[in-house]
Design an enzyme around this catalytic site. Sequence first.
Site, PDB file in Angstrom:
ATOM      1  N   ASP A 106     -19.924  11.193  46.216  1.00  0.00           N
ATOM      2  CA  ASP A 106     -21.200  10.660  46.669  1.00  0.00           C
ATOM      3  C   ASP A 106     -21.802   9.849  45.520  1.00  0.00           C
ATOM      4  OD1 ASP A 106     -23.304  11.003  49.028  1.00  0.00           O
ATOM      5  OD2 ASP A 106     -24.429  11.307  47.162  1.00  0.00           O
ATOM      6  N   TYR A 210     -31.674   5.632  45.186  1.00  0.00           N
ATOM      7  CA  TYR A 210     -31.553   4.603  46.216  1.00  0.00           C
ATOM      8  C   TYR A 210     -32.413   3.387  45.876  1.00  0.00           C
ATOM      9  CZ  TYR A 210     -29.304   8.345  48.780  1.00  0.00           C
ATOM     10  OH  TYR A 210     -28.445   9.352  49.149  1.00  0.00           O
ATOM     11  N   HIS A 269     -17.932  14.131  55.004  1.00  0.00           N
ATOM     12  CA  HIS A 269     -18.409  13.589  53.730  1.00  0.00           C
ATOM     13  C   HIS A 269     -18.306  14.572  52.574  1.00  0.00           C
ATOM     14  CE1 HIS A 269     -20.815  11.503  50.802  1.00  0.00           C
ATOM     15  NE2 HIS A 269     -21.757  12.437  50.822  1.00  0.00           N
TER      16      HIS A 269
END
Length: 289
Positions: A106, A210, A269
């Site tokens: 990730d 982000y 994931h």
Amino acid sequence: MSVTQMENLQVEHHCATVGDSRVHFVTAGQGPALVLLHGWPQTWYSWRKVIPALSQRFKVIAPDLRGLGDSSRPRDGFDMKRVSGEVAELLTGVLGLKEIYLAGHDWGGPAAFALAAFNPGLVRKLVMLDAAVPGDGSGTYNQNGRRWHHAFHQVMDLPEALIAGREDIYYRYFFKQFGFVQDAISEEDIAEYLRTYRDIGTLRTGLGYYRAVPQTVRDNEAWLRENRLQMPVLAYGGGEAFGRGEEGFTSLQRVATDVKGGVIANCGHWVQEERPDFVVQEMVSFLGS
């Protein structure tokens, strides 16, 4: 220093001051250094299922990334060059390491790429798990909008207002929906992640990763104009649910010269938690070759 022991997992906890941060990290085993970088909304704990086997061959070092887990909460600096630079200083300046093996999942993937790119000679081999590289030229780091939360997290102030006080609901959604193996992350595991992610400071720092994507893209694009990773790279993505499938592999092919890997079947994931035996087998084979 303290020790966590559960089932066959035993790690030692440490803290070190690096720049403007206090970095928490765990260690286990002896041998060549293997550094494991986690993603969001997780901590070093995401590697708990693979550490016992890997620590039989390597000195495992798993930090809580800048602003996350039990590391401190600085105000800014969540672009990957800054995040990876903090890890590099921990490894070289505090622990005195000259070279390492490295794996990231990730957000730990882009951090691992930056660590390898901006610290020549430090990383011997690199493993990327369900991760792509922002700025690789494809423009698809958010899977063309499929990972809707990327854009949401970049909006200023609104995510904090909507998530604060509802952290259990919000983070639990990702653990349940992004995986394929539904019992891979238990209620006890979620409780451990929420222990630090319920903190309002962690909400801010997690969103900061982000919001720093544009800077991360600029840094990577500038480096990639003249460079490619030269060390061997292993890149796998989960084939189900919100796994990236082949995207991680193709992303790394754009930025490195020697890439192996592919897609992990029956896996979403949360790769190292859903298919830990596969991850250990592939990592040991790749790193030991």
